[in-house]
Design an enzyme around this catalytic site. Structure first.
Site, short mmCIF file in Angstrom:
data_model
loop_
_atom_site.label_atom_id
_atom_site.label_comp_id
_atom_site.label_asym_id
_atom_site.label_seq_id
_atom_site.Cartn_x
_atom_site.Cartn_y
_atom_site.Cartn_z
N GLY A 1 -2.45 -13.36 5.32
CA GLY A 1 -1.95 -12.02 4.99
C GLY A 1 -3.09 -11.10 4.61
N CYS B 1 -6.22 1.24 12.03
CA CYS B 1 -4.81 1.70 12.04
C CYS B 1 -4.27 1.71 10.62
N ARG C 1 23.43 13.09 -20.58
CA ARG C 1 23.89 11.96 -21.37
C ARG C 1 23.72 12.23 -22.86
N GLU D 1 0.37 -3.31 3.51
CA GLU D 1 -0.75 -2.38 3.76
C GLU D 1 -1.91 -2.64 2.80
N PHE E 1 -14.50 -10.53 -2.08
CA PHE E 1 -13.33 -11.07 -1.38
C PHE E 1 -13.39 -12.58 -1.23
P1 TGC Z 1 -14.94 -6.79 6.84
O1 TGC Z 1 -15.97 -7.82 7.20
O2 TGC Z 1 -15.15 -5.96 5.63
O3 TGC Z 1 -14.70 -5.82 8.07
C1 TGC Z 1 -14.49 -6.28 9.38
C2 TGC Z 1 -14.68 -5.08 10.30
O4 TGC Z 1 -13.67 -4.10 10.04
C3 TGC Z 1 -14.28 -2.87 9.57
N1 TGC Z 1 -13.42 -2.35 8.51
C4 TGC Z 1 -12.70 -1.23 8.64
N2 TGC Z 1 -12.62 -0.36 9.65
C5 TGC Z 1 -11.79 0.69 9.50
N3 TGC Z 1 -11.07 0.86 8.38
C6 TGC Z 1 -11.12 0.01 7.34
N4 TGC Z 1 -10.38 0.21 6.26
C7 TGC Z 1 -11.97 -1.10 7.45
N5 TGC Z 1 -12.28 -2.15 6.64
C8 TGC Z 1 -13.18 -2.90 7.29
C9 TGC Z 1 -15.65 -3.27 9.09
O5 TGC Z 1 -16.53 -2.18 9.13
C10 TGC Z 1 -16.01 -4.35 10.08
O6 TGC Z 1 -16.32 -3.70 11.31
P2 TGC Z 1 -17.48 -4.30 12.29
O7 TGC Z 1 -17.44 -3.38 13.47
O8 TGC Z 1 -18.73 -4.26 11.48
O9 TGC Z 1 -17.04 -5.71 12.60
O10 TGC Z 1 -13.55 -7.54 6.78
P3 TGC Z 1 -13.04 -8.65 5.79
O11 TGC Z 1 -12.58 -9.81 6.61
O12 TGC Z 1 -14.05 -8.89 4.69
O13 TGC Z 1 -11.72 -7.97 5.18
C11 TGC Z 1 -11.73 -6.84 4.44
C12 TGC Z 1 -10.33 -6.58 3.85
C13 TGC Z 1 -9.91 -7.68 2.89
C14 TGC Z 1 -10.43 -5.26 3.10
C15 TGC Z 1 -9.29 -6.49 4.98
O14 TGC Z 1 -9.09 -7.72 5.60
C16 TGC Z 1 -7.94 -6.00 4.50
O15 TGC Z 1 -7.75 -4.79 4.41
N6 TGC Z 1 -6.98 -6.91 4.18
C17 TGC Z 1 -5.61 -6.51 3.87
C18 TGC Z 1 -4.73 -6.79 5.06
C19 TGC Z 1 -3.64 -5.76 5.20
O16 TGC Z 1 -3.67 -4.69 4.64
N7 TGC Z 1 -2.65 -6.07 6.01
C20 TGC Z 1 -1.62 -5.12 6.30
C21 TGC Z 1 -0.80 -5.58 7.47
S1 TGC Z 1 0.16 -4.28 8.24
C22 TGC Z 1 1.35 -3.92 7.12
O17 TGC Z 1 1.38 -4.37 6.03
C23 TGC Z 1 2.36 -2.95 7.57
S2 TGC Z 1 3.62 -2.62 6.42
C24 TGC Z 1 4.02 -1.08 6.98
C25 TGC Z 1 5.29 -0.53 6.54
O18 TGC Z 1 6.37 -1.17 6.69
O19 TGC Z 1 5.25 0.63 6.08
P1 FAD Z 2 -1.52 -13.24 0.24
O1 FAD Z 2 -2.57 -12.69 1.09
O2 FAD Z 2 -1.14 -14.68 0.41
O3 FAD Z 2 -1.76 -12.89 -1.24
C1 FAD Z 2 -1.08 -13.52 -2.35
C2 FAD Z 2 -1.70 -12.97 -3.63
O4 FAD Z 2 -3.08 -13.37 -3.71
C3 FAD Z 2 -1.70 -11.44 -3.68
O5 FAD Z 2 -1.50 -11.02 -5.01
C4 FAD Z 2 -3.11 -11.08 -3.24
O6 FAD Z 2 -3.55 -9.83 -3.69
C5 FAD Z 2 -3.89 -12.22 -3.89
N1 FAD Z 2 -5.19 -12.43 -3.25
C6 FAD Z 2 -5.43 -12.82 -1.97
N2 FAD Z 2 -6.76 -12.87 -1.75
C7 FAD Z 2 -7.36 -12.52 -2.91
C8 FAD Z 2 -8.72 -12.35 -3.32
N3 FAD Z 2 -9.74 -12.54 -2.48
N4 FAD Z 2 -8.94 -11.96 -4.60
C9 FAD Z 2 -7.93 -11.70 -5.44
N5 FAD Z 2 -6.64 -11.84 -5.12
C10 FAD Z 2 -6.36 -12.24 -3.86
N6 FAD Z 2 2.39 -7.06 8.05
C11 FAD Z 2 2.17 -6.65 9.32
O7 FAD Z 2 1.21 -7.08 9.96
N7 FAD Z 2 2.99 -5.75 9.91
C12 FAD Z 2 4.08 -5.24 9.28
O8 FAD Z 2 4.81 -4.41 9.86
C13 FAD Z 2 4.37 -5.68 7.94
N8 FAD Z 2 5.47 -5.23 7.31
C14 FAD Z 2 5.79 -5.76 6.08
C15 FAD Z 2 7.02 -5.43 5.48
C16 FAD Z 2 7.37 -5.99 4.26
C17 FAD Z 2 8.72 -5.68 3.65
C18 FAD Z 2 6.48 -6.85 3.59
C19 FAD Z 2 6.83 -7.42 2.25
C20 FAD Z 2 5.25 -7.18 4.16
C21 FAD Z 2 4.93 -6.65 5.43
N9 FAD Z 2 3.73 -7.03 6.08
C22 FAD Z 2 3.47 -6.61 7.36
C23 FAD Z 2 2.88 -8.06 5.49
C24 FAD Z 2 1.93 -7.54 4.42
O9 FAD Z 2 0.92 -6.76 4.95
C25 FAD Z 2 1.37 -8.76 3.67
O10 FAD Z 2 2.44 -9.33 2.93
C26 FAD Z 2 0.21 -8.42 2.78
O11 FAD Z 2 -0.92 -8.05 3.54
C27 FAD Z 2 -0.16 -9.57 1.83
O12 FAD Z 2 -0.25 -10.78 2.49
P2 FAD Z 2 0.53 -12.08 1.93
O13 FAD Z 2 1.94 -11.69 1.66
O14 FAD Z 2 0.27 -13.17 2.88
O15 FAD Z 2 -0.12 -12.37 0.53
#
Ligand code: TGC
Ligand code: FAD
Length: 394
Positions: free
Chosen positions: A146, A247, A277, A372, A392
């Site tokens: 995640g 993105c 109230r 996100e 991280f």
């Molecule tokens: P790292 O080694 O730092 O970076 C890898 C490459 O990515 C570039 N990069 C970015 N580029 C654009 N925007 C950003 N915010 C960027 N962050 C990093 C970086 O420059 C590098 O590029 P290159 O060309 O040098 O290779 O990556 P890392 O593996 O150490 O991870 C960094 C970290 C932890 C911040 C990243 O993995 C992260 O953001 N993790 C969180 C995952 C997340 O947010 N997942 C969301 C899934 S989608 C979702 O939740 C949709 S819900 C939507 C809804 O319902 O509204």
């Molecule tokens: P984990 O990554 O397993 O994290 C568990 C806990 O450990 C968290 O508190 C986290 O912050 C902590 N943790 C992890 N690593 C570290 C670290 N290095 N240091 C300190 N703390 C740490 N994803 C998509 O791709 N597309 C979608 O459309 C999408 N929609 C979603 C809709 C809903 C309703 C929900 C609940 C989630 C959705 N997600 C989607 C997934 C979402 O992006 C992930 O749940 C989120 O990125 C966290 O991943 P995880 O749940 O696996 O938690």
């Protein structure tokens, strides 16, 4: 000197002065659509854990220009980032699930195709997605990966001229109703994005049930079982994690505004309730302790909106850094949760009822805090930017 404007409880800092006529028109149009199409039904949808008529809602949002709003061409509205933010705020004031539908469609699925797709991919998908005729989803998260998508296991291998995708994605918004999925997979050339029509053999998207948050939103697993795609299904313009993370910047930006919508709804609910109230012979709004809560809520709400506005202007100027988006998401979601919790206390027992929006927003924000990028990820992004040290990986 002209007299000072009157104090406006709904806009104590006069933030409306920062908006232009078009900004206000966007805000008012989306607010009135949400009042008409979402608010009368949302408690029932939430209670039933469904979003009935999602396709019709998507088409209506398309007609409003809310899908892929800041993108240009291909039927997209070409709005400013501030206007997109205002729309997110109004949608999330109704429910985070509706804002999620719009965020995933526009900022994730459409943005990926617009920014990294081929001209053929853009022509094929974007006009229908902008109109809400095709719903998109974005598959990055996996069951075991995640916060750390770099560890993803979903794999795409070349087979002759084709790509074959195998793996699972988890927690995917819009998954079961999507006509197209943008799926990120590991390849021999690093992480690549694929545009997957959801009727491709081997693709399925079972819905995830038993959620106690974002109940009026479709969340699904994506199962990719040897899904065969033509060579041109790959997004040609990006490889590496930079693709999906770029993105995410856009969707996270929408959340910076959206969270303040949920907070505004809770604040308004608490203020209205407190004035009506009565306890101990007077409105509970007259007690100093309640006023302290209302004042603190108003301060954080409007600081959050100002922050969102500031980031929006930076995005419009092409100067918004990812760390600044993390700053905004971290602060505004956290403060929105605090505002919702405080509002709940002001409503007393009624605060836990679906007759009021407060508990619904509070439980929604539990997801918004996690998706996100969790609050911890955004703290670590800022921590790295402040110290130069990457925490991280321990
Ligand atoms: P790292 O080694 O730092 O970076 C890898 C490459 O990515 C570039 N990069 C970015 N580029 C654009 N925007 C950003 N915010 C960027 N962050 C990093 C970086 O420059 C590098 O590029 P290159 O060309 O040098 O290779 O990556 P890392 O593996 O150490 O991870 C960094 C970290 C932890 C911040 C990243 O993995 C992260 O953001 N993790 C969180 C995952 C997340 O947010 N997942 C969301 C899934 S989608 C979702 O939740 C949709 S819900 C939507 C809804 O319902 O509204
Ligand atoms: P984990 O990554 O397993 O994290 C568990 C806990 O450990 C968290 O508190 C986290 O912050 C902590 N943790 C992890 N690593 C570290 C670290 N290095 N240091 C300190 N703390 C740490 N994803 C998509 O791709 N597309 C979608 O459309 C999408 N929609 C979603 C809709 C809903 C309703 C929900 C609940 C989630 C959705 N997600 C989607 C997934 C979402 O992006 C992930 O749940 C989120 O990125 C966290 O991943 P995880 O749940 O696996 O938690």
């Amino acid at each position: 000197m002209s007299p000072l404007p009157a104090f406006d409880a709904s806009d104590p800092l006069g933030i409306d002065d920062l908006l232009g006529d078009e900004d206000r028109a966007v805000r008012d149009t989306v607010r009135s659509w949400a009042a008409d199409r979402v608010l009368p039904h949302i408690a029932e949808w939430y209670e039933n854990g469904e979003l009935p008529g999602i396709r019709e809602l998507a088409r209506e949002l398309g007609s409003l220009g809310a899908l892929g709003m800041p993108l240009t061409g291909y039927g997209c509205a070409g709005a400013s980032a501030v206007q997109y933010g205002l729309a997110c705020l109004e949608l999330e004031a109704a429910d985070s699930g509706i804002r999620s539908l719009v965020s995933v469609q526009g900022s994730l699925a459409m943005y990926a195709i617009h920014r990294f797709g081929s001209e053929e991919q853009r022509q094929r998908w974007l006009p229908a997605m902008a109109a809400g005729e095709v719903i998109g989803c974005f598959g990055l998260t996996e069951p075991d990966h995640g916060s750390d998508p770099a560890g993803m296991r979903t794999r795409a291998r070349r087979d002759g001229g084709d790509w074959v995708l195998t793996g699972r994605k988890m927690w995917i918004t819009n998954g079961s109703v999507a006509g197209v999925a943008v799926v990120w997979a590991r390849t021999d050339e690093g992480v690549r994005g694929f545009v997957v029509p959801t009727d491709a053999p081997g693709f399925s998207a079972p819905e995830i049930k038993h959620k106690w948050s974002l109940r009026a939103s479709v969340t699904s697993e994506l199962v990719l079982d040897e899904v065969r795609l033509p060579a041109d299904a790959v997004l040609p313009e990006v490889s590496g994690l930079r693709g999906p993370l770029s993105c995410l910047n856009h969707a996270r930006y929408g959340i910076v505004w959206g969270a303040m919508g949920a907070a505004r709804s809770c604040f308004e609910s608490a203020l209205g309730y407190a004035k009506e109230r009565e306890q101990f012979g007077r409105p509970v709004a007259g007690f100093q302790l309640t006023q302290a809560k209302l004042a603190d809520m108003a301060v954080e709400l409007h600081k959050g909106i100002l922050l969102a506005h500031h980031l929006g202007r930076r995005m419009d100027a092409g100067r918004l850094r990812p760390e600044q988006v993390s700053f905004g998401k971290l602060n505004n979601v956290r403060e929105a949760m605090e505002i919702c919790r405080t509002a709940r206390t002001v409503l007393g027992a009624n605060g836990i009822s679906l007759e009021y929006p407060v508990m619904r927003h509070a439980t929604n924000l539990e997801s918004v805090l996690t998706y996100e990028g969790t609050v911890e990820m955004h703290q670590l992004v800022l921590g790295k930017a402040l110290t130069g040290l990457d925490a991280f990986r321990g």
